[in-house]
Write an enzyme that holds these catalytic residues in place. Structure first.
Site, PDB file in Angstrom:
ATOM      1  N   TYR A 191      -4.957  15.986  -9.937  1.00  0.00           N
ATOM      2  CA  TYR A 191      -4.157  14.993 -10.662  1.00  0.00           C
ATOM      3  C   TYR A 191      -2.991  15.667 -11.375  1.00  0.00           C
ATOM      4  O   TYR A 191      -1.843  15.198 -11.299  1.00  0.00           O
ATOM      5  CB  TYR A 191      -5.032  14.250 -11.677  1.00  0.00           C
ATOM      6  CG  TYR A 191      -4.288  13.227 -12.492  1.00  0.00           C
ATOM      7  CD1 TYR A 191      -3.963  11.992 -11.958  1.00  0.00           C
ATOM      8  CD2 TYR A 191      -3.914  13.498 -13.808  1.00  0.00           C
ATOM      9  CE1 TYR A 191      -3.279  11.035 -12.701  1.00  0.00           C
ATOM     10  CE2 TYR A 191      -3.221  12.561 -14.564  1.00  0.00           C
ATOM     11  CZ  TYR A 191      -2.915  11.325 -14.003  1.00  0.00           C
ATOM     12  OH  TYR A 191      -2.223  10.394 -14.747  1.00  0.00           O
ATOM     13  N   LYS A 193       1.090  15.033 -10.675  1.00  0.00           N
ATOM     14  CA  LYS A 193       2.052  14.606 -11.688  1.00  0.00           C
ATOM     15  C   LYS A 193       3.101  15.678 -11.964  1.00  0.00           C
ATOM     16  O   LYS A 193       4.256  15.370 -12.274  1.00  0.00           O
ATOM     17  CB  LYS A 193       1.324  14.211 -12.978  1.00  0.00           C
ATOM     18  CG  LYS A 193       0.449  12.966 -12.824  1.00  0.00           C
ATOM     19  CD  LYS A 193       1.263  11.770 -12.339  1.00  0.00           C
ATOM     20  CE  LYS A 193       0.448  10.487 -12.303  1.00  0.00           C
ATOM     21  NZ  LYS A 193       1.242   9.326 -11.855  1.00  0.00           N
ATOM     22  N   ASN A 231       0.873  -1.170   0.000  1.00  0.00           N
ATOM     23  CA  ASN A 231       0.000   0.000   0.000  1.00  0.00           C
ATOM     24  C   ASN A 231       0.907   1.216   0.000  1.00  0.00           C
ATOM     25  O   ASN A 231       1.501   1.553   1.023  1.00  0.00           O
ATOM     26  CB  ASN A 231      -0.904  -0.016   1.231  1.00  0.00           C
ATOM     27  CG  ASN A 231      -1.871   1.166   1.252  1.00  0.00           C
ATOM     28  OD1 ASN A 231      -1.704   2.141   0.520  1.00  0.00           O
ATOM     29  ND2 ASN A 231      -2.881   1.084   2.097  1.00  0.00           N
ATOM     30  N   SER A 284       2.713  12.036 -16.233  1.00  0.00           N
ATOM     31  CA  SER A 284       1.621  12.063 -17.210  1.00  0.00           C
ATOM     32  C   SER A 284       1.825  13.239 -18.145  1.00  0.00           C
ATOM     33  O   SER A 284       2.376  14.272 -17.744  1.00  0.00           O
ATOM     34  CB  SER A 284       0.272  12.202 -16.491  1.00  0.00           C
ATOM     35  OG  SER A 284      -0.760  12.533 -17.399  1.00  0.00           O
TER      36      SER A 284
END
Length: 262
Positions: free
Chosen positions: A155, A159, A64, A142
């Site tokens: 997000y 990134k 995890n 990304s």
């Protein structure tokens, strides 16, 4: 050619997706691959498939990445069993799509914990295990880290943080003193990839295939194998003088400067 035979590679989020595609690419080069994933059974099954298809040694651990104790436990087990680590690939990542004004604190915490906190502490533990022997780390960023994405601000921030973290760690760990080998740290930033998840997005109307293709100079999607090949390259001796770099694998979309239409 890539000098990866016998190298020990740990891939987080390795049970499926781009993590597993990368695992296959490494196994095809003769590397020993360890898959770490929050889904223990899926990781074990993927490791079994790797062994059946490519032979050699593979292993699986439950990890995890939002919990430092879980990360440390896996790296401790790797040290006890293998005594070394040559390559770390941080592939574990999530996205929670929600308009910014509706984003919950719990959403933010979960996304940042997986995408940024997990990447940082896996890098930390990898560096401790690699030590003066050196090694290579490849982080998954990304294409959206360099393009505006309405509705995905957290997000994009996570990134972008991966890109900055990659550069900072490369600068810190790039020193090669007293004959020891440096730890190289790079990242890959994929664009639009031909995955089942994206195809489902096309079918449901969440994203438009026509708009995506129009925004990509190559006029096609990337294959998972094309992303995996870049990961293997950055981890290999063929990239021995490359560190601190985020490689955009997006068919020229970032270079063209068009916004992401997803």
């Amino acid at each position: 050619m890539k000098n990866l035979k016998g190298k020990l590679v740990l891939i987080t989020g390795g049970a499926g997706g781009l993590g597993y595609s990368s695992a296959k690419a490494f196994a095809g080069e003769g590397a020993r691959v360890i898959l770490a994933d929050i889904q223990e059974d899926a990781a074990a099954e993927s490791a079994r498939r790797l062994k059946d298809e490519y032979g050699g040694e593979s292993a699986a651990y439950q990890m995890n990445v939002t919990r430092v104790d879980s990360i440390k436990s896996v790296f401790s087990s790797i040290q006890e069993r293998f005594g070394r680590l040559d390559v770390l690939v941080n592939s574990a990542g999530i996205n929670i799509r929600r308009p910014t004004v509706e984003y919950l604190e719990s959403d933010w915490d979960k996304l940042i914990d997986v995408n940024l906190k997990g990447t940082f502490f896996c890098c930390q533990q990898a560096a401790l295990l690699m030590g003066t022997g050196g090694g290579a780390i490849v982080n998954f960023s990304s294409g959206s880290s360099a393009r505006p994405l309405p509705g995905r601000a957290p997000y994009v921030a996570s990134k972008g943080g991966v890109n900055a973290l990659t550069a900072a760690l490369a600068a810190e760990w790039g020193k090669d003193t007293q004959g020891s080998r440096a730890i190289r740290v790079n990242a890959v930033a994929p664009g639009w990839i031909a995955t089942e998840m994206l195809q489902e997005g096309f079918r449901s109307g969440v994203v438009s295939q026509k708009q995506i293709i129009a925004a990509v100079p190559f006029k096609r999607l990337a294959s998972p194998e094309e992303i995996a090949s870049a990961v293997v390259f950055l981890a290999s001796d063929e990239a021995s003088y490359i560190t601190g770099h985020t490689l955009f694998i997006d068919g020229g979309q970032n270079a063209l400067g068009l916004p992401d239409l997803g």
